[in-house]
Design a protein around this motif. Structure first.
Motif, mmCIF file in Angstrom:
data_model
loop_
_atom_site.group_PDB
_atom_site.id
_atom_site.type_symbol
_atom_site.label_atom_id
_atom_site.label_comp_id
_atom_site.label_asym_id
_atom_site.label_seq_id
_atom_site.Cartn_x
_atom_site.Cartn_y
_atom_site.Cartn_z
ATOM 1 N N UNK A 120 0.847 -1.191 0.000
ATOM 2 C CA UNK A 120 0.000 0.000 0.000
ATOM 3 C C UNK A 120 0.883 1.241 0.000
ATOM 4 N N UNK A 121 0.665 2.111 -0.974
ATOM 5 C CA UNK A 121 1.372 3.380 -1.068
ATOM 6 C C UNK A 121 0.576 4.413 -0.279
ATOM 7 N N UNK A 122 1.261 5.112 0.633
ATOM 8 C CA UNK A 122 0.562 6.067 1.480
ATOM 9 C C UNK A 122 -0.357 5.367 2.454
ATOM 10 N N UNK A 123 0.200 4.414 3.184
ATOM 11 C CA UNK A 123 -0.627 3.569 4.065
ATOM 12 C C UNK A 123 -1.090 4.293 5.320
ATOM 13 N N UNK A 124 -0.531 5.496 5.583
ATOM 14 C CA UNK A 124 -0.928 6.289 6.753
ATOM 15 C C UNK A 124 -0.837 5.442 8.023
ATOM 16 N N UNK A 125 -1.885 5.468 8.850
ATOM 17 C CA UNK A 125 -1.837 4.771 10.134
ATOM 18 C C UNK A 125 -2.220 3.308 10.044
ATOM 19 N N UNK A 126 -2.443 2.789 8.823
ATOM 20 C CA UNK A 126 -2.643 1.356 8.647
ATOM 21 C C UNK A 126 -4.073 0.877 8.648
ATOM 22 N N UNK A 127 -5.041 1.787 8.504
ATOM 23 C CA UNK A 127 -6.432 1.356 8.585
ATOM 24 C C UNK A 127 -6.818 0.408 7.446
ATOM 25 N N UNK A 128 -6.416 0.733 6.211
ATOM 26 C CA UNK A 128 -6.768 -0.141 5.093
ATOM 27 C C UNK A 128 -5.923 -1.414 5.105
ATOM 28 N N UNK A 129 -4.705 -1.333 5.602
ATOM 29 C CA UNK A 129 -3.859 -2.522 5.702
ATOM 30 C C UNK A 129 -4.501 -3.557 6.625
ATOM 31 N N UNK A 130 -5.141 -3.104 7.689
ATOM 32 C CA UNK A 130 -5.825 -4.034 8.591
ATOM 33 C C UNK A 130 -6.917 -4.788 7.855
ATOM 34 N N UNK A 131 -7.644 -4.088 6.986
ATOM 35 C CA UNK A 131 -8.712 -4.747 6.226
ATOM 36 C C UNK A 131 -8.130 -5.786 5.267
ATOM 37 N N UNK A 132 -7.043 -5.430 4.585
ATOM 38 C CA UNK A 132 -6.422 -6.385 3.674
ATOM 39 C C UNK A 132 -5.936 -7.622 4.424
ATOM 40 N N UNK A 182 -3.378 8.592 -2.977
ATOM 41 C CA UNK A 182 -1.961 8.794 -2.674
ATOM 42 C C UNK A 182 -1.153 9.214 -3.892
ATOM 43 N N UNK A 183 -1.502 8.715 -5.081
ATOM 44 C CA UNK A 183 -0.670 8.982 -6.255
ATOM 45 C C UNK A 183 -0.653 10.456 -6.638
ATOM 46 N N UNK A 184 -1.706 11.191 -6.306
ATOM 47 C CA UNK A 184 -1.716 12.615 -6.624
ATOM 48 C C UNK A 184 -0.737 13.410 -5.756
ATOM 49 N N UNK A 185 -0.205 12.761 -4.711
ATOM 50 C CA UNK A 185 0.754 13.406 -3.822
ATOM 51 C C UNK A 185 2.202 13.185 -4.260
ATOM 52 N N UNK A 186 2.454 12.330 -5.234
ATOM 53 C CA UNK A 186 3.817 11.990 -5.626
ATOM 54 C C UNK A 186 4.476 13.143 -6.373
ATOM 55 N N UNK A 187 5.742 13.402 -6.042
ATOM 56 C CA UNK A 187 6.494 14.424 -6.766
ATOM 57 C C UNK A 187 6.879 13.945 -8.169
ATOM 58 N N UNK A 209 -7.421 4.894 -6.162
ATOM 59 C CA UNK A 209 -8.437 5.934 -6.234
ATOM 60 C C UNK A 209 -7.720 7.267 -6.248
ATOM 61 N N UNK A 210 -8.128 8.151 -7.142
ATOM 62 C CA UNK A 210 -7.545 9.486 -7.249
ATOM 63 C C UNK A 210 -8.653 10.470 -7.599
ATOM 64 N N UNK A 211 -8.447 11.759 -7.329
ATOM 65 C CA UNK A 211 -9.413 12.742 -7.818
ATOM 66 C C UNK A 211 -9.467 12.737 -9.343
ATOM 67 N N UNK A 212 -10.634 13.049 -9.886
ATOM 68 C CA UNK A 212 -10.845 13.102 -11.329
ATOM 69 C C UNK A 212 -11.019 14.555 -11.747
ATOM 70 N N UNK A 213 -9.942 15.121 -12.299
ATOM 71 C CA UNK A 213 -9.978 16.523 -12.731
ATOM 72 C C UNK A 213 -10.607 16.687 -14.100
ATOM 73 N N UNK A 214 -11.139 15.611 -14.656
ATOM 74 C CA UNK A 214 -11.770 15.693 -15.959
ATOM 75 C C UNK A 214 -13.265 15.900 -15.903
ATOM 76 N N UNK A 215 -13.821 16.063 -14.716
ATOM 77 C CA UNK A 215 -15.265 16.134 -14.567
ATOM 78 C C UNK A 215 -15.805 17.530 -14.355
ATOM 79 N N UNK A 216 -17.103 17.570 -14.123
ATOM 80 C CA UNK A 216 -17.830 18.828 -13.984
ATOM 81 C C UNK A 216 -17.414 19.595 -12.731
ATOM 82 N N UNK A 217 -17.108 18.896 -11.640
ATOM 83 C CA UNK A 217 -16.787 19.603 -10.399
ATOM 84 C C UNK A 217 -15.553 20.478 -10.562
ATOM 85 N N UNK A 218 -14.510 19.961 -11.212
ATOM 86 C CA UNK A 218 -13.326 20.794 -11.424
ATOM 87 C C UNK A 218 -13.642 21.954 -12.362
#
Length: 324
Positions: A120-132, A182-187, A209-218
């Motif tokens: 997991x990239x950007x696993x933070x405090x491990x909440x999703x890792x526990x589910x996996x 997480x991928x939107x945070x990569x340099x 999962x990443x934000x979608x800048x191709x949609x109406x909200x942006x």
């Protein structure tokens, strides 16, 4: 990749933060045009930043941006993903049923897969890792925040502390690479995707999962778009630009679908109302609290959530790709 910055931040950034401007990582020899400008609305840390779009490949990026060494100033301890979850307890009957049916959040991000070795990239405090782990996966993590990584390590997970670019190759290739916003945070996302491909076996799955800048909200909210989140978000993908970058790194996108959520709409409206009222809006603040609401009444918003999802206008997307 770094160049001399030609764009000045409108506000002074915090002491110790260094700004840089970078060229399009896809190697385009094309100019870029500014499409939005904003600041840190989440924690209100000073600094305003432009978002530019490459006229060659249409990839959008934050420019200028804090360097990798100094961007930590924009990730305070109160940053949501860094806050530890509830202590891990032995799951009861209801939780075991939710896990068996993949109603614990894993279904939203992952296709059905046989458990193996995951990263997991950007696993933070491990909440999703526990589910996996409950689904039978052996899970490694990468997390830049020492505080959050320590929480994940305390749960028994091996976690590299630092950005993806500083991690060492694994002893065994991965069957799954997963990243939730997480991928939107990569340099250097292209370099990161290439590293992850080298670390994964042929046929391995990448799910993100990443934000979608191709949609109406942006397009409607621009600098007030909830998921713009500059300067933490360094790249602003559309389905086409993320597919192209993954392909260049050795990943074949198999599915792109909207992430089912109202958070982007509610948050964007909240920022819009706050701006229109000069900084204070009771309705705006209520909308900005919506993503954290844990009330049964939230189910009343599901029809609107389903509608936005059907029209692919939630402002977020889930992407599944295969290592070629």
């Amino acid at each position: 990749m770094s160049t001399t910055s030609s764009i000045e931040a409108i506000e002074t950034v915090p002491d110790g933060v260094t700004l840089e401007e970078v060229a399009c990582p896809m190697g385009c020899n094309a100019p870029s045009v500014e499409v939005a400008r904003g600041g840190d609305r989440l924690h209100r840390i000073p600094g305003r930043f432009a978002v530019v779009r490459c006229e060659g490949c249409a990839l959008m990026r934050t420019a200028p941006r804090p360097t990798q060494e100094t961007i930590g100033a924009y990730y305070p301890g109160a940053y949501g993903p860094y806050v530890p979850g509830a202590p891990e307890l032995a799951p009861g009957p209801l939780e075991r049923l939710r896990t068996a049916l993949r109603l614990d959040g894993t279904r939203k991000l992952l296709p059905p897969l046989r458990p193996g070795l995951a990263l997991e990239i950007g696993c933070a405090a491990g909440r999703f890792m526990r589910k996996l782990r409950r689904h039978g996966w052996t899970v490694h993590g990468i997390e830049p925040s020492p505080q959050a990584a320590a929480e994940a390590r305390a749960l028994g997970f091996p976690v590299h502390v630092g950005p993806l670019e500083t991690a060492a190759p694994p002893a065994e290739r991965y069957d799954l690479v997963v990243a939730s916003h997480s991928f939107e945070h990569l340099h250097a996302p292209l370099d990161g995707f290439q590293m992850l491909r080298a670390w994964s076996r042929p046929g391995a799955t990448l799910a993100c999962a990443v934000p979608d800048a191709g949609g109406l909200l942006f397009r409607r909210f621009r600098g007030a778009w909830y998921d713009l989140d500059v300067p933490r978000h360094l790249f602003h993908f559309t389905p086409a630009t993320l597919t192209a970058m993954l392909a260049k790194a050795g990943w074949k996108v198999e599915r792109v679908r909207p992430e089912m959520t109202l958070n982007g709409l509610a948050g964007s409206l909240g920022y819009f109302l706050r701006d229109r009222s000069g900084g204070t809006s009771a309705m705006g603040e209520a909308l900005l609290r919506f993503p954290e609401v844990r009330s049964p009444l939230k189910m009343l918003t599901w029809p609107l959530e389903l509608l936005l999802t059907a029209f692919r206008q939630t402002g977020r997307m889930v992407v599944w790709a295969r290592a070629t």
